[in-house]
Design a protein around this motif. Structure first.
Motif, PDB file in Angstrom:
ATOM      1  N   ILE A  37      44.131  36.975  16.516  1.00 59.76           N
ATOM      2  CA  ILE A  37      42.752  37.474  16.429  1.00 59.76           C
ATOM      3  C   ILE A  37      42.314  38.047  17.782  1.00 59.76           C
ATOM      4  CG2 ILE A  37      40.325  36.789  16.120  1.00 59.76           C
ATOM      5  CD1 ILE A  37      41.326  34.724  14.064  1.00 59.76           C
ATOM      6  N   THR A  38      42.614  37.325  18.859  1.00 59.45           N
ATOM      7  CA  THR A  38      42.253  37.809  20.198  1.00 59.45           C
ATOM      8  C   THR A  38      42.946  39.135  20.500  1.00 59.45           C
ATOM      9  OG1 THR A  38      42.067  35.500  20.928  1.00 59.45           O
ATOM     10  CG2 THR A  38      42.101  37.182  22.640  1.00 59.45           C
ATOM     11  N   ILE A  39      44.203  39.241  20.085  1.00 58.11           N
ATOM     12  CA  ILE A  39      44.949  40.491  20.288  1.00 58.11           C
ATOM     13  C   ILE A  39      44.283  41.650  19.546  1.00 58.11           C
ATOM     14  CG2 ILE A  39      47.109  41.675  19.661  1.00 58.11           C
ATOM     15  CD1 ILE A  39      48.543  39.015  20.388  1.00 58.11           C
ATOM     16  N   THR A  40      43.857  41.412  18.298  1.00 57.99           N
ATOM     17  CA  THR A  40      43.217  42.490  17.535  1.00 57.99           C
ATOM     18  C   THR A  40      41.912  42.951  18.189  1.00 57.99           C
ATOM     19  OG1 THR A  40      41.994  40.984  16.053  1.00 57.99           O
ATOM     20  CG2 THR A  40      44.189  41.677  15.350  1.00 57.99           C
ATOM     21  N   ILE A  41      41.202  42.011  18.822  1.00 57.41           N
ATOM     22  CA  ILE A  41      39.954  42.376  19.514  1.00 57.41           C
ATOM     23  C   ILE A  41      40.256  43.287  20.695  1.00 57.41           C
ATOM     24  CG2 ILE A  41      37.987  41.482  20.833  1.00 57.41           C
ATOM     25  CD1 ILE A  41      38.322  38.868  19.143  1.00 57.41           C
ATOM     26  N   MET A  42      41.266  42.909  21.499  1.00 57.35           N
ATOM     27  CA  MET A  42      41.627  43.748  22.643  1.00 57.35           C
ATOM     28  C   MET A  42      42.143  45.105  22.194  1.00 57.35           C
ATOM     29  SD  MET A  42      44.316  43.110  25.798  1.00 57.35           S
ATOM     30  CE  MET A  42      43.555  41.576  26.329  1.00 57.35           C
ATOM     31  N   ALA A  94      38.101  39.780  25.948  1.00 55.81           N
ATOM     32  CA  ALA A  94      39.140  40.638  25.365  1.00 55.81           C
ATOM     33  C   ALA A  94      38.639  42.069  25.206  1.00 55.81           C
ATOM     34  CB  ALA A  94      39.581  40.074  24.009  1.00 55.81           C
ATOM     35  N   SER A  95      37.377  42.226  24.830  1.00 59.57           N
ATOM     36  CA  SER A  95      36.808  43.570  24.663  1.00 59.57           C
ATOM     37  C   SER A  95      36.708  44.301  26.002  1.00 59.57           C
ATOM     38  CB  SER A  95      35.422  43.476  24.020  1.00 59.57           C
ATOM     39  OG  SER A  95      35.485  42.915  22.727  1.00 59.57           O
ATOM     40  N   VAL A  96      36.190  43.600  27.009  1.00 63.28           N
ATOM     41  CA  VAL A  96      36.063  44.192  28.348  1.00 63.28           C
ATOM     42  C   VAL A  96      37.433  44.589  28.888  1.00 63.28           C
ATOM     43  CG1 VAL A  96      35.489  43.661  30.749  1.00 63.28           C
ATOM     44  CG2 VAL A  96      33.899  43.029  28.930  1.00 63.28           C
ATOM     45  N   THR A  97      38.428  43.705  28.687  1.00 63.61           N
ATOM     46  CA  THR A  97      39.776  43.975  29.182  1.00 63.61           C
ATOM     47  C   THR A  97      40.395  45.182  28.478  1.00 63.61           C
ATOM     48  OG1 THR A  97      40.101  41.620  29.648  1.00 63.61           O
ATOM     49  CG2 THR A  97      42.078  42.993  29.540  1.00 63.61           C
ATOM     50  N   GLY A  98      40.256  45.232  27.147  1.00 62.40           N
ATOM     51  CA  GLY A  98      40.819  46.348  26.388  1.00 62.40           C
ATOM     52  C   GLY A  98      40.192  47.677  26.772  1.00 62.40           C
ATOM     53  N   ALA A  99      38.858  47.672  26.942  1.00 66.58           N
ATOM     54  CA  ALA A  99      38.172  48.920  27.304  1.00 66.58           C
ATOM     55  C   ALA A  99      38.541  49.380  28.709  1.00 66.58           C
ATOM     56  CB  ALA A  99      36.660  48.724  27.194  1.00 66.58           C
ATOM     57  N   ARG A 100      38.721  48.425  29.626  1.00 68.71           N
ATOM     58  CA  ARG A 100      38.972  48.778  31.019  1.00 68.71           C
ATOM     59  C   ARG A 100      40.443  49.107  31.281  1.00 68.71           C
ATOM     60  NH1 ARG A 100      36.800  44.564  35.339  1.00 68.71           N
ATOM     61  NH2 ARG A 100      34.907  45.040  34.148  1.00 68.71           N
ATOM     62  N   LEU A 101      41.360  48.318  30.683  1.00 69.65           N
ATOM     63  CA  LEU A 101      42.777  48.447  31.026  1.00 69.65           C
ATOM     64  C   LEU A 101      43.665  48.827  29.840  1.00 69.65           C
ATOM     65  CD1 LEU A 101      43.115  45.333  33.352  1.00 69.65           C
ATOM     66  CD2 LEU A 101      42.960  47.716  34.054  1.00 69.65           C
ATOM     67  N   SER A 139      29.199  46.385  28.973  1.00 70.66           N
ATOM     68  CA  SER A 139      28.299  45.383  29.551  1.00 70.66           C
ATOM     69  C   SER A 139      28.129  44.171  28.649  1.00 70.66           C
ATOM     70  CB  SER A 139      26.924  45.998  29.849  1.00 70.66           C
ATOM     71  OG  SER A 139      26.344  46.514  28.666  1.00 70.66           O
ATOM     72  N   ASP A 140      28.182  44.376  27.328  1.00 76.37           N
ATOM     73  CA  ASP A 140      28.098  43.230  26.418  1.00 76.37           C
ATOM     74  C   ASP A 140      28.781  43.581  25.111  1.00 76.37           C
ATOM     75  OD1 ASP A 140      26.015  43.897  24.172  1.00 76.37           O
ATOM     76  OD2 ASP A 140      25.085  44.589  26.038  1.00 76.37           O
ATOM     77  N   VAL A 141      29.187  42.543  24.382  1.00 78.47           N
ATOM     78  CA  VAL A 141      29.980  42.735  23.183  1.00 78.47           C
ATOM     79  C   VAL A 141      29.158  43.317  22.042  1.00 78.47           C
ATOM     80  CG1 VAL A 141      29.689  40.472  22.105  1.00 78.47           C
ATOM     81  CG2 VAL A 141      31.876  41.653  21.919  1.00 78.47           C
ATOM     82  N   GLY A 142      27.845  43.069  22.026  1.00 76.77           N
ATOM     83  CA  GLY A 142      26.985  43.673  21.018  1.00 76.77           C
ATOM     84  C   GLY A 142      26.984  45.183  21.145  1.00 76.77           C
ATOM     85  N   GLN A 143      27.023  45.660  22.398  1.00 75.08           N
ATOM     86  CA  GLN A 143      27.094  47.100  22.664  1.00 75.08           C
ATOM     87  C   GLN A 143      28.376  47.681  22.076  1.00 75.08           C
ATOM     88  OE1 GLN A 143      27.949  47.927  26.727  1.00 75.08           O
ATOM     89  NE2 GLN A 143      27.795  50.146  26.522  1.00 75.08           N
ATOM     90  N   MET A 144      29.476  46.924  22.179  1.00 70.49           N
ATOM     91  CA  MET A 144      30.742  47.428  21.654  1.00 70.49           C
ATOM     92  C   MET A 144      30.665  47.621  20.151  1.00 70.49           C
ATOM     93  SD  MET A 144      34.607  46.011  21.959  1.00 70.49           S
ATOM     94  CE  MET A 144      35.829  46.527  20.758  1.00 70.49           C
TER      95      MET A 144
END
Length: 402
Positions: free
Chosen positions: A236-241, A29-36, A255-260
């Motif tokens: 919850i997944t929606i809030t993450i994105m 969800a984090s990767v998707t939100g950041a990218r799109l 690259s990883d969720v810890g980085q986010m």
């Protein structure tokens, strides 16, 4: 049923939500939100509806038949060859799959604690494994359920708080629920659906409802629990994105969720980082507890062993799965590689389990009057076709074809 009664019904479904909102879901969800940006919020909404459809069937199967999904799979076939192949698929795929997820769960949860404390994720990974093992070893279902429900609440509050602090665009969020497939997004759509509709959760749900309720008379409460809990999981997944979409310019690669979690601090202050890290820990720990449970119920059911939480064989199965996760931490496993491997296993197994579940839900000798109706079968068929597509796409992706 009033509001208080509905809330009291929450339990087994919340464990399912706890299981699918793991580090894999947080990462995807984090990767998707950041990218799109917000563009694929509709995918989460679809995934939640599809998950509710399959999980409701699984819970109904458990309550009416008194069997776990593994037991039902073993008992449905008279042909010894088919029976042995079914047992092999369940024990092999569920065992390997939950062990792979377990490694990613512990590593992801440990990363959340490491971000907050500065203590090595290796240390936290071992601590998480020991605490999860102690909780499971009690063999007290109510204690396990309450602990997981509590952590789901912590997870929800943490991720919602981080989303609010980052300040999302409400108009863009609304547009994100309109279906569309941006260029290069098919892989992420597959990932979002695959992290939500998880094969081993069907085994978990068919068994854990029997620990909470006694039979068909409780189907209504179980259905309420399933719908509310999984809807909260989807939120919850929606809030993450949303957090990732609001925090980073569209096209950002994470690259990883810890980085986010680290990158949220300069954007929204230290509290956003802390809330997100707490949510990541809760996601990892709840999934690290439910994955061994699901693997144990599936394996003992398929092999015809005692599925009591305190039986030695049941404890041995979840103990092995948990040990694999802890060992991966000690050996320095890569969370990303482990999560990808777990997704491949899930992609292969889920279509098989979904097809069998639809088959079982239409057996009158097993469910009597509680078999699927036309609407349930139609919805189940649509979801099954989609997970078959996901499974084929996963295999083709691994083979380098797509």
């Amino acid at each position: 049923m009033n509001v208080i009664q509905r809330l009291k019904a929450i339990g087994p479904g919340a464990m399912v939500a706890a299981a699918f909102i793991g580090p894999g879901t947080v990462t995807t969800a984090s990767v998707t939100g950041a990218r799109l940006g917000y563009a694929l919020l509709w995918t989460i909404a679809f995934s939640i509806v599809a998950t509710i459809v399959l999980q409701e069937m699984s819970a109904r199967l458990g309550l009416v038949s008194g069997e776990g999904l593994g037991e039902a799979l073993r008992n449905r076939f008279d042909n010894p060859l088919v029976e042995y192949v079914s047992i092999f698929l369940v024990v092999g795929a569920i065992g390997i799959g939950t062990a792979a997820y377990e490694a990613g769960n512990i590593l992801g949860g440990a990363a959340g604690l490491a971000t907050i404390t500065g203590v090595s994720s290796t240390v936290w990974g071992v601590v998480m494994g020991l605490v999860a093992g102690a909780l499971l070893f009690t063999g007290k279902y109510k204690l396990i359920e309450r602990a997981l429900v509590g952590l789901v609440i912590v997870m929800a509050l943490s991720f919602v708080a981080s989303a609010v602090l980052i300040g999302p665009d409400l108009g863009a969020i609304a547009v994100g629920f309109v279906p569309g497939i941006p260029d290069g997004s098919l892989y992420l759509i597959t990932g979002l659906i695959g992290t939500t509709i998880v094969g081993y959760n069907l085994f978990l749900h068919a068994s854990n409802v029997q620990e909470r309720w006694s039979g068909p008379a409780d189907i209504s409460e179980s259905r309420t629990d399933t719908i509310l809990s999984i809807a909260v999981g989807g939120f919850i997944t929606i809030t993450i994105m949303v957090t990732a979409a609001a925090a980073f310019p569209t096209g950002t690669e994470i690259s990883d969720v810890g980085q986010m979690a680290q990158q949220l601090e300069p954007l929204a202050g230290p509290y956003a980082k802390i809330f997100f890290s707490i949510g990541l820990f809760a996601a990892g720990f709840t999934s690290a507890t439910t994955a061994p449970l699901a693997g144990a119920w599936a394996t003992t059911g398929a092999l015809g062993w005692d599925s009591d939480l305190k039986s030695p064989k049941f404890r041995a199965v979840w103990g092995v799965i948990l040990a694999v996760g802890v060992l991966s931490v000690l050996l320095g496993g890569s969370p990303v590689q482990i999560i990808v491997f777990a997704q491949v296993v899930n992609g292969v197994l889920l279509p098989i389990v979904a097809i069998f579940l639809i088959y079982a839900m239409n057996q009158t000798d097993l469910l009597g009057e509680f078999t699927n109706g036309r609407v349930a079968n139609a919805l189940g068929a649509i979801v099954t076709l989609i997970v078959v597509w996901l499974g084929l796409r996963t295999l083709l992706s691994v083979a380098g074809v797509v």
